[in-house]
Design a protein around this motif. Sequence first.
Motif, PDB file in Angstrom:
ATOM      1  N   GLU A 163     -15.349  -1.496  -1.092  1.00 51.27           N
ATOM      2  CA  GLU A 163     -14.762  -0.302  -1.303  1.00 51.27           C
ATOM      3  C   GLU A 163     -14.665   0.639  -0.094  1.00 51.27           C
ATOM      4  O   GLU A 163     -14.150   1.540  -0.215  1.00 51.27           O
ATOM      5  N   MET A 164     -15.078   0.609   1.117  1.00 55.97           N
ATOM      6  CA  MET A 164     -14.809   0.655   2.489  1.00 55.97           C
ATOM      7  C   MET A 164     -12.820   0.881   2.203  1.00 55.97           C
ATOM      8  O   MET A 164     -12.308   1.728   3.050  1.00 55.97           O
ATOM      9  N   ARG A 165     -12.524  -0.104   2.339  1.00 62.16           N
ATOM     10  CA  ARG A 165     -11.364  -0.955   2.100  1.00 62.16           C
ATOM     11  C   ARG A 165     -10.846   0.263   1.858  1.00 62.16           C
ATOM     12  O   ARG A 165      -9.154   0.948   1.037  1.00 62.16           O
ATOM     13  N   VAL A 166     -11.124   0.530  -0.236  1.00 65.99           N
ATOM     14  CA  VAL A 166     -10.128   0.632  -1.556  1.00 65.99           C
ATOM     15  C   VAL A 166     -10.558   2.126  -1.496  1.00 65.99           C
ATOM     16  O   VAL A 166      -8.912   2.675  -1.083  1.00 65.99           O
ATOM     17  N   LYS A 167     -11.362   3.190  -0.826  1.00 65.36           N
ATOM     18  CA  LYS A 167     -11.783   4.315  -1.507  1.00 65.36           C
ATOM     19  C   LYS A 167     -10.546   5.373  -0.392  1.00 65.36           C
ATOM     20  O   LYS A 167     -10.333   5.553  -0.700  1.00 65.36           O
ATOM     21  N   PRO A 168     -10.513   5.101   0.841  1.00 64.60           N
ATOM     22  CA  PRO A 168      -9.266   5.434   1.794  1.00 64.60           C
ATOM     23  C   PRO A 168      -7.865   5.569   0.632  1.00 64.60           C
ATOM     24  O   PRO A 168      -7.165   6.545   1.569  1.00 64.60           O
ATOM     25  N   VAL A 169      -7.883   4.631  -0.089  1.00 67.60           N
ATOM     26  CA  VAL A 169      -6.098   4.857  -0.117  1.00 67.60           C
ATOM     27  C   VAL A 169      -6.636   4.882  -1.410  1.00 67.60           C
ATOM     28  O   VAL A 169      -5.068   6.169  -1.366  1.00 67.60           O
ATOM     29  N   ASP A 188      -8.110   8.229  -1.551  1.00 64.14           N
ATOM     30  CA  ASP A 188      -8.179   9.649  -0.892  1.00 64.14           C
ATOM     31  C   ASP A 188      -6.543   9.682  -0.932  1.00 64.14           C
ATOM     32  O   ASP A 188      -5.838  10.786  -1.068  1.00 64.14           O
ATOM     33  N   GLU A 189      -6.169   8.970  -0.111  1.00 61.62           N
ATOM     34  CA  GLU A 189      -4.583   9.192   0.894  1.00 61.62           C
ATOM     35  C   GLU A 189      -3.611   9.011  -0.189  1.00 61.62           C
ATOM     36  O   GLU A 189      -2.744   9.900  -0.579  1.00 61.62           O
ATOM     37  N   ALA A 190      -3.856   8.769  -1.278  1.00 59.01           N
ATOM     38  CA  ALA A 190      -2.963   8.994  -2.941  1.00 59.01           C
ATOM     39  C   ALA A 190      -3.155  10.033  -3.877  1.00 59.01           C
ATOM     40  O   ALA A 190      -2.104  10.015  -4.589  1.00 59.01           O
ATOM     41  N   GLY A 191      -4.300  10.948  -3.214  1.00 57.65           N
ATOM     42  CA  GLY A 191      -4.472  11.477  -4.246  1.00 57.65           C
ATOM     43  C   GLY A 191      -5.361  11.699  -5.544  1.00 57.65           C
ATOM     44  O   GLY A 191      -5.331  12.089  -6.398  1.00 57.65           O
ATOM     45  N   LYS A 228       0.562  -1.091   0.059  1.00 60.09           N
ATOM     46  CA  LYS A 228       0.041  -0.357   0.119  1.00 60.09           C
ATOM     47  C   LYS A 228       0.738   1.218   0.115  1.00 60.09           C
ATOM     48  O   LYS A 228       0.265   2.419  -1.152  1.00 60.09           O
ATOM     49  N   PRO A 229       2.035   1.076   0.642  1.00 56.69           N
ATOM     50  CA  PRO A 229       2.783   2.546   0.763  1.00 56.69           C
ATOM     51  C   PRO A 229       3.298   2.791  -0.638  1.00 56.69           C
ATOM     52  O   PRO A 229       3.607   3.489  -1.025  1.00 56.69           O
ATOM     53  N   TRP A 230       3.546   1.788  -0.940  1.00 60.42           N
ATOM     54  CA  TRP A 230       4.825   2.309  -2.822  1.00 60.42           C
ATOM     55  C   TRP A 230       2.996   2.591  -3.559  1.00 60.42           C
ATOM     56  O   TRP A 230       3.884   3.440  -4.223  1.00 60.42           O
ATOM     57  N   PHE A 231       2.278   1.414  -3.583  1.00 55.55           N
ATOM     58  CA  PHE A 231       1.007   2.698  -4.309  1.00 55.55           C
ATOM     59  C   PHE A 231       0.678   4.312  -4.473  1.00 55.55           C
ATOM     60  O   PHE A 231       0.465   5.335  -4.943  1.00 55.55           O
ATOM     61  N   ILE A 232       1.135   4.807  -2.668  1.00 55.65           N
ATOM     62  CA  ILE A 232       0.411   5.721  -2.232  1.00 55.65           C
ATOM     63  C   ILE A 232       1.719   6.446  -3.175  1.00 55.65           C
ATOM     64  O   ILE A 232       1.324   7.865  -3.259  1.00 55.65           O
TER      65      ILE A 232
END
Length: 264
Positions: free
Chosen positions: A211-217, A219-222, A152-156
């Motif tokens: 969706e509840m798991r992924v949408k915040p990611v 958002d964090e990634a812009g 997840k940090p790589w993605f962001i």
Amino acid sequence: MIMETADQAAQNPGCRRALAELLYQLADDELCLGHRDSEWLGLAPDIEGDVAFSSIAQDEVGHAVFYLGLLHELGEESPDRLAFFRKAEERKNAVLLEQPNGDWARTMVRHVLYDAFDDVRTEALVNSSYRPLARGVAKIRREEHYHLLQLKPWFIRLARAGGEARKRVERAVGEVWSEAGGFFSLGDEEEEMIRSGLIACGSEELARRWEMRVKPVFDEAGLTWPGLPPAPGKDGRRGEHTEDLTELIRTMSEVVVTDSAARW
């Protein structure tokens, strides 16, 4: 009804059929992704990523071995036969997982989307009426937790880096989104899976939780949230696949086809 053994599951033909279907989906997803992960060995952007992906690939294949072992206990063929000798149309993996890796950004996007789904799916299995599955999933969830911590940090970071990195992430999201909906299908046995207590919820609820798991990611990634993925053109849960899977099976089975005495 709680089932502690394969014999108990087999007493109800409908339940046994639904259980086998579910296990094939779990095994084929993990086997496809584990092999695709292994293709990054020596090619990841840095040493940490290379080591991490080697470990993740081993975990995914190990999970596939567990699920295939449960299938064998139900009376299916040996794990080796199931892994290497079934035809593409007999496989139950989501189509997105059979596709080639692409670049690092695409790999990160696909992996994060799948790992979030697998987290939701295994969460729905921790109280499965088939206790051997429930017990195994409890251990698998601990391992999958670390996959998301690594990826997840790589993605962001890639998305927030701007420039070429962000463009590649955005392009990857666009490329995989039309296929990501294939994760949520439970195939033809969904109703029986739920009725038998094998899984706690159906495909629509899995999608909502994902969706509840992924949408915040996102958002964090812009990144702009594209909305829930549509149903894919091919449903891998029903044996609808691409030539990518045929080629992947050919690659995975090279050793065992060449040397029938080799063991996985």
